[in-house]
Design a protein around this motif. Structure first.
Motif, mmCIF file in Angstrom:
data_model
loop_
_atom_site.group_PDB
_atom_site.id
_atom_site.type_symbol
_atom_site.label_atom_id
_atom_site.label_comp_id
_atom_site.label_asym_id
_atom_site.label_seq_id
_atom_site.Cartn_x
_atom_site.Cartn_y
_atom_site.Cartn_z
ATOM 1 N N CYS A 190 0.859 -1.185 0.000
ATOM 2 C CA CYS A 190 0.000 0.000 0.000
ATOM 3 C C CYS A 190 0.894 1.233 0.000
ATOM 4 O O CYS A 190 1.726 1.391 0.893
ATOM 5 C CB CYS A 190 -0.886 -0.016 1.239
ATOM 6 N N CYS A 218 0.420 3.273 3.525
ATOM 7 C CA CYS A 218 0.862 2.781 4.838
ATOM 8 C C CYS A 218 1.961 1.738 4.737
ATOM 9 O O CYS A 218 2.427 1.236 5.759
ATOM 10 C CB CYS A 218 -0.324 2.227 5.631
ATOM 11 N N CYS A 231 -6.374 -1.126 -0.050
ATOM 12 C CA CYS A 231 -5.768 -1.575 1.207
ATOM 13 C C CYS A 231 -6.849 -1.813 2.261
ATOM 14 O O CYS A 231 -7.816 -1.073 2.358
ATOM 15 C CB CYS A 231 -4.781 -0.523 1.704
ATOM 16 N N ARG A 290 -6.555 -1.706 5.505
ATOM 17 C CA ARG A 290 -6.362 -0.986 6.758
ATOM 18 C C ARG A 290 -7.179 0.308 6.766
ATOM 19 O O ARG A 290 -7.400 0.905 5.716
ATOM 20 C CB ARG A 290 -4.885 -0.663 6.884
ATOM 21 N N HIS A 340 -7.046 3.963 7.240
ATOM 22 C CA HIS A 340 -5.949 4.934 7.241
ATOM 23 C C HIS A 340 -6.355 6.215 7.961
ATOM 24 O O HIS A 340 -7.523 6.564 8.011
ATOM 25 C CB HIS A 340 -5.538 5.266 5.805
HETATM 26 ZN ZN LIG Z 1 -2.765 1.006 3.506
#
Ligand SMILES: [Zn+2]
Length: 123
Positions: free
Chosen positions: A6, A9, A23, A25, A27
């Protein structure tokens, strides 16, 4: 299978290279290329770390403003084959305000910094 990362991150995943992914996650809020403070969520996901999201052909995006921050929520359109997306029973669960349909390409463009990129392996 291939290694992806990504750009936002730097998290790395080992995935099928058949799809394009966002991604998994959540953010931090950040200023995006359009100069606005933004944060996004993939709907139905409450954990901070989730597997990447293989981008569907048609995506429903809802934009909500929370003071200075624009929050967007992405979810797969359930009826991508519809000729027009005006039927609110079939789209956005009864007409959520700020709703828009995006193609996969539009998602890749708008969410570019969170779209996983293949890691180039130097032989
Ligand atoms: Zn990410």
């Amino acid at each position: 299978m291939r290694l992806f990362y990504c750009p936002a991150c730097a998290r790395v995943y080992y995935l099928s290279d058949y799809y394009e992914y966002v991604c998994g996650r959540v953010h931090a809020t950040s200023v995006w290329p359009d100069g606005k403070l933004r944060r996004f969520y993939i709907s139905g996901r409450t954990e901070i770390n989730q597997p990447p999201w293989a981008i569907p052909t048609v995506v429903e995006e809802r934009e909500l403003r929370d003071q200075d921050v624009i929050e967007t929520h992405l979810t797969a359109c359930k009826y991508p084959e519809d000729e027009n997306y005006g039927d609110v029973r079939r789209h956005f669960g009864y007409g959520a305000p700020g709703g828009k349909h995006l193609t996969k390409e539009q998602v890749v463009e708008k969410y570019g910094q969170f779209i996983l990129k293949a890691v180039e392996i130097i032989p």
